[in-house]
Design an enzyme around this catalytic site. Sequence first.
Site, PDB file in Angstrom:
ATOM      1  N   TYR A 183      -0.668  -0.941  10.566  1.00 51.85           N
ATOM      2  CA  TYR A 183      -1.005  -0.886   9.013  1.00 51.85           C
ATOM      3  C   TYR A 183       0.219  -0.715   8.136  1.00 51.85           C
ATOM      4  O   TYR A 183       0.548  -1.401   7.375  1.00 51.85           O
ATOM      5  CB  TYR A 183      -2.465  -0.283   8.438  1.00 51.85           C
ATOM      6  CG  TYR A 183      -2.587  -0.516   7.250  1.00 51.85           C
ATOM      7  CD1 TYR A 183      -3.205  -1.691   6.732  1.00 51.85           C
ATOM      8  CD2 TYR A 183      -2.519   0.648   5.968  1.00 51.85           C
ATOM      9  CE1 TYR A 183      -3.583  -1.798   5.312  1.00 51.85           C
ATOM     10  CE2 TYR A 183      -2.751   0.312   5.016  1.00 51.85           C
ATOM     11  CZ  TYR A 183      -3.294  -0.907   4.287  1.00 51.85           C
ATOM     12  OH  TYR A 183      -3.651  -1.015   3.136  1.00 51.85           O
ATOM     13  N   SER A 239       0.823  -1.234   0.116  1.00 50.64           N
ATOM     14  CA  SER A 239       0.053  -0.095  -0.170  1.00 50.64           C
ATOM     15  C   SER A 239       1.004   1.148   0.049  1.00 50.64           C
ATOM     16  O   SER A 239       2.129   1.094   0.415  1.00 50.64           O
ATOM     17  CB  SER A 239      -0.932  -0.055   1.224  1.00 50.64           C
ATOM     18  OG  SER A 239      -1.414   1.088   1.691  1.00 50.64           O
TER      19      SER A 239
END
Length: 153
Positions: free
Chosen positions: A40, A14
Amino acid sequence: MKTTKRARIVNLSSSAHRIGEIDLDNINLKHGAYSPLKAYAQSKLCNVLFTKELAKRVPGSNINVYALNPGLINTGLDRYVWSPVPTSLKPYLYLSPKMGSQTTLYCAIDETLDNDNCRRVEHMVSNAKNDTTARLLWELSADLVNLEKELRI
């Protein structure tokens, strides 16, 4: 995988990897270090570094290794990692899960990739280019799952 004609390993990352930091002494973010966004971002940076290290460990083989950023996808992740995005704005900001999966499918099955024509990101953040951290993360991961020494690539 090594015995097939061609093989691919595709890891999803990401753009959040850009803000990721890795503390190898506290990889599980214990003792108050945890936040959803921090975890994350760290996990996505780990995916990039894992891919980087794996590619170094299978050179000259039939295995191509990719890390990809599929873009913003409407999976509901926002409610866990950052402030939820209003539903009315999601169609303008996010890809649908079906459209968001296209990059992953492309990397997984398109035969033209065997000619290595993926778009490469040349300007990676320094955290994502650190060979030492990639190697140490690989070793830590192998230790955490008790991977036998003879099975480590």
